[in-house]
Design a protein around this motif. Structure first.
Motif, short mmCIF file in Angstrom:
data_model
loop_
_atom_site.label_atom_id
_atom_site.label_comp_id
_atom_site.label_asym_id
_atom_site.label_seq_id
_atom_site.Cartn_x
_atom_site.Cartn_y
_atom_site.Cartn_z
N ALA A 1 -56.18 8.80 -87.06
CA ALA A 1 -57.10 8.02 -86.23
C ALA A 1 -56.97 8.39 -84.76
CB ALA A 1 -56.82 6.53 -86.42
N PHE A 2 -55.74 8.57 -84.31
CA PHE A 2 -55.49 8.96 -82.92
C PHE A 2 -56.13 10.32 -82.63
CE2 PHE A 2 -52.61 8.17 -79.26
CZ PHE A 2 -52.74 9.39 -78.61
N THR A 3 -55.91 11.28 -83.55
CA THR A 3 -56.42 12.64 -83.34
C THR A 3 -57.94 12.67 -83.31
OG1 THR A 3 -54.48 13.57 -84.45
CG2 THR A 3 -56.42 14.97 -84.29
N LEU A 4 -58.57 12.04 -84.31
CA LEU A 4 -60.04 12.07 -84.38
C LEU A 4 -60.66 11.40 -83.16
CD1 LEU A 4 -60.71 11.18 -88.12
CD2 LEU A 4 -60.98 13.40 -87.03
N GLY A 5 -60.14 10.24 -82.79
CA GLY A 5 -60.73 9.50 -81.68
C GLY A 5 -60.59 10.22 -80.35
N LEU A 6 -59.40 10.76 -80.11
CA LEU A 6 -59.19 11.41 -78.81
C LEU A 6 -59.91 12.75 -78.73
CD1 LEU A 6 -57.67 10.20 -76.49
CD2 LEU A 6 -55.67 11.56 -77.10
N LEU B 1 -63.24 4.08 -81.84
CA LEU B 1 -62.72 2.83 -81.29
C LEU B 1 -61.26 3.00 -80.87
CD1 LEU B 1 -62.97 -0.27 -80.82
CD2 LEU B 1 -62.33 -0.58 -83.22
N VAL B 2 -60.46 3.66 -81.73
CA VAL B 2 -59.05 3.89 -81.40
C VAL B 2 -58.94 4.78 -80.16
CG1 VAL B 2 -56.91 4.96 -82.21
CG2 VAL B 2 -58.28 3.60 -83.79
N GLY B 3 -59.69 5.89 -80.15
CA GLY B 3 -59.62 6.80 -79.02
C GLY B 3 -60.02 6.13 -77.71
N GLY B 4 -61.09 5.33 -77.76
CA GLY B 4 -61.51 4.63 -76.55
C GLY B 4 -60.46 3.65 -76.07
N LEU B 5 -59.83 2.94 -76.99
CA LEU B 5 -58.81 1.97 -76.59
C LEU B 5 -57.56 2.68 -76.05
CD1 LEU B 5 -59.12 -0.65 -79.48
CD2 LEU B 5 -59.94 -0.84 -77.13
N VAL B 6 -57.21 3.84 -76.63
CA VAL B 6 -56.06 4.60 -76.10
C VAL B 6 -56.34 5.04 -74.67
CG1 VAL B 6 -54.81 6.78 -76.31
CG2 VAL B 6 -55.20 5.38 -78.34
N MET B 7 -57.54 5.59 -74.44
CA MET B 7 -57.87 6.07 -73.09
C MET B 7 -57.92 4.90 -72.10
SD MET B 7 -60.99 8.58 -71.92
CE MET B 7 -60.19 10.05 -72.53
N VAL C 1 -60.57 4.57 -67.61
CA VAL C 1 -60.67 3.20 -68.12
C VAL C 1 -62.12 2.84 -68.40
CG1 VAL C 1 -60.84 2.00 -65.88
CG2 VAL C 1 -59.70 0.89 -67.82
N ARG C 2 -63.05 3.34 -67.59
CA ARG C 2 -64.46 3.06 -67.82
C ARG C 2 -64.96 3.76 -69.09
NH1 ARG C 2 -63.44 2.09 -62.82
NH2 ARG C 2 -64.79 0.87 -61.45
N ARG C 3 -64.60 5.03 -69.19
CA ARG C 3 -65.04 5.78 -70.38
C ARG C 3 -64.45 5.17 -71.65
NH1 ARG C 3 -64.43 11.93 -69.54
NH2 ARG C 3 -66.25 11.52 -68.25
N GLY C 4 -63.18 4.79 -71.58
CA GLY C 4 -62.53 4.21 -72.76
C GLY C 4 -63.15 2.89 -73.17
N VAL C 5 -63.40 2.02 -72.19
CA VAL C 5 -64.01 0.71 -72.50
C VAL C 5 -65.42 0.90 -73.06
CG1 VAL C 5 -64.97 -1.36 -71.41
CG2 VAL C 5 -62.63 -0.64 -70.90
N LEU C 6 -66.17 1.85 -72.49
CA LEU C 6 -67.54 2.07 -72.96
C LEU C 6 -67.56 2.58 -74.40
CD1 LEU C 6 -70.58 2.24 -72.37
CD2 LEU C 6 -70.21 4.58 -71.53
N VAL C 7 -66.74 3.60 -74.69
CA VAL C 7 -66.73 4.17 -76.05
C VAL C 7 -66.24 3.14 -77.06
CG1 VAL C 7 -65.63 5.91 -77.51
CG2 VAL C 7 -66.49 6.54 -75.26
N ALA C 8 -65.17 2.41 -76.72
CA ALA C 8 -64.65 1.40 -77.66
C ALA C 8 -65.69 0.31 -77.91
CB ALA C 8 -63.37 0.80 -77.11
N SER C 9 -66.40 -0.09 -76.87
CA SER C 9 -67.42 -1.14 -77.04
C SER C 9 -68.57 -0.67 -77.92
CB SER C 9 -67.96 -1.58 -75.67
OG SER C 9 -66.91 -2.05 -74.85
N LEU C 10 -68.99 0.60 -77.72
CA LEU C 10 -70.08 1.13 -78.54
C LEU C 10 -69.67 1.30 -80.01
CD1 LEU C 10 -71.54 3.84 -76.11
CD2 LEU C 10 -72.56 1.64 -76.73
N ALA C 11 -68.38 1.57 -80.25
CA ALA C 11 -67.92 1.80 -81.62
C ALA C 11 -67.54 0.51 -82.34
CB ALA C 11 -66.72 2.75 -81.61
N PRO D 1 -53.47 -2.15 -72.24
CA PRO D 1 -52.52 -1.25 -72.93
C PRO D 1 -52.01 -1.78 -74.27
CG PRO D 1 -51.97 -1.40 -70.60
CD PRO D 1 -53.02 -2.44 -70.86
N VAL D 2 -52.21 -3.07 -74.56
CA VAL D 2 -51.77 -3.62 -75.85
C VAL D 2 -52.75 -3.22 -76.97
CG1 VAL D 2 -51.28 -5.76 -77.12
CG2 VAL D 2 -50.69 -5.57 -74.68
#
Length: 413
Positions: free
Chosen positions: A25-30, A192-198, A220-230, A317-318
């Motif tokens: 999940a980490f690899t695919l998302g990032l 979702l995982v990748g966005g939250l990691v970023m 942080v903006r890119r991560g929040v946007l991608v996680a929200s969309l996913a 970060p949690v």
């Protein structure tokens, strides 16, 4: 209970598969986020953005290396502990895994090597294309693994001949609804995982006041946007798989009759289904937390709260840890929900396991889960270490410029 080899084999598979999935999940998302970031940097000829790509790419490489090791260990234990499954359904079940290894994994590894060692040596567009191939083959690897997994849940495209399953319809196997829905769910949940990691790593550095060239404000903006969309597609595609847990597979009744299937399912342990429900509850609870926190982050964005609100920078970060926990919970629900079947309505898990003495089963459990615990521990330690160091201390950080000061000659008389 603990002298039952089947119990140890099931525990071993559950723990190793759950650990391996966190790497996946980490690899695919990032990968998808890095590819988008590198495209933006190359298009703008922006060295600051390329430095960010190196930072996130360093985390990707560390996780990828350990994911490969855990995947190899997992395939070995699959061959050793589940002979019954391989003997009867190996010609169908193992074919997608072979394609994944030969066609996708080797290509992915080759182009990742070119990308790692091609920094500052290759044409920038060619270098970007290398990571494009890495990203594409990473998702193809996941697809072929899920074709294999989907067959266990919804077996199609085969006939039983002399007690052995023979692949008769490759198209049905590849277009199995169980595999396609699982792949869609894994793909969006990985984003979702990748966005939250970023977002989480960027928030950590912003809280410490470390933001070279605005790298972590963008992160942080890119991560929040991608996680929200996913977020909602993850739940929607995951929920679309629920009917497959109830409906009988199209090949039901070709190996066992209806009465035998009903008898086996009636004798199944309620404990297993209780654990499956726990996995579902963990996944749902984590998703609910994401919903509330990401909604707060989106509200904070126009108020510049992502950059300044320290409570939010402590909270973000949690979320990456919870996202991996949700993924493991989802797999527990998916795999235990299939029990008592290894291949639904065709072979039980008890028939699929290798005949082992309790001592050998325990030894296998200790060795394999021990190896996975070491790999997971090292990976977690390296990821946290490199993430905290920032762009100057990552595995792909540029080497320091050579000291061009000309040494003064020393004259001796």
């Amino acid at each position: 209970m603990f002298d039952d080899p089947l119990l140890w084999a099931r525990l071993q598979f559950a723990l190793t598969a759950g650990t391996h999935y966190t790497f996946v999940a980490f690899t695919l998302g990032l990968a998808a986020l890095i590819l988008a970031a590198q495209f933006s940097a190359v298009l703008r000829r922006d060295r600051a953005r390329l430095a960010a790509v190196r930072f996130w790419g360093g985390l990707y490489v560390v996780n990828y290396g350990m994911g490969v090791l855990s995947g190899l260990v997992m395939e070995v234990q699959l061959a050793l502990n589940w002979n019954g499954l391989n003997d009867v359904f190996g010609h169908v079940f193992s074919a997608p895994l072979a394609v994944e290894t030969v066609a996708a994994f080797f290509t992915e590894s080759t182009f990742l090597g070119l990308w790692i060692f091609g920094w500052d040596r290759m044409n920038r567009w060619l270098h970007l294309a290398c990571f494009g191939v890495v990203t594409l083959t990473a998702y193809l690897s996941a697809f072929w693994v899920l074709v294999s997994n989907g067959f266990l849940k919804n077996p199609v495209g085969f006939e039983m001949r002399d007690g052995v399953a023979v692949l008769t319809d490759p198209a049905a196997l590849v277009t199995n609804p169980s595999a396609l829905l699982a792949f869609g769910h894994v793909a969006v949940s990985a984003l979702l995982v990748g966005g939250l990691v970023m977002a989480g790593v960027s928030a950590y550095h912003l809280r410490r006041g470390n933001d070279p060239d605005g790298m972590f404000r963008r992160g942080v903006r890119r991560g929040v946007l991608v996680a929200s969309l996913a977020l909602f597609p993850t739940a929607a595609v995951g929920g679309a798989q629920y009917p497959l847990l109830v409906d009988a597979p199209p090949t039901s009744g070709t190996t066992l009759d209806a009465a035998e299937i009903e008898r086996i399912e009636a004798a199944a342990s309620g404990v297993v289904h209780g654990l499956a429900g726990t996995g579902n509850a963990v996944m749902t609870l984590c998703w609910t937390v994401f919903l509330f926190v990401l909604a707060l982050a989106l509200l904070a964005w126009p108020l510049r709260g992502l950059d300044r609100w320290r409570w939010l920078q402590w909270l973000l970060p949690v979320l990456p840890v919870l996202s991996l926990l949700a993924g493991v919970g989802g797999w527990v629900y998916r795999e235990l929900g299939r029990q008592p079947w290894a291949v639904r309505h065709h072979m039980t898990t008890a028939e699929a396991v290798t005949e082992l003495s309790p001592g050998l089963a325990l030894l296998s459990f200790v060795l394999f889960t021990g190896a996975f615990a070491v790999l997971a521990g090292i990976t977690g330690w390296l990821l946290v270490r490199f993430a905290r160091r920032g762009p100057e201390g990552g595995p792909l950080a540029p080497a320091p410029a050579p000291d061009d000061t000309v040494a003064a000659p020393v004259h001796r008389y």
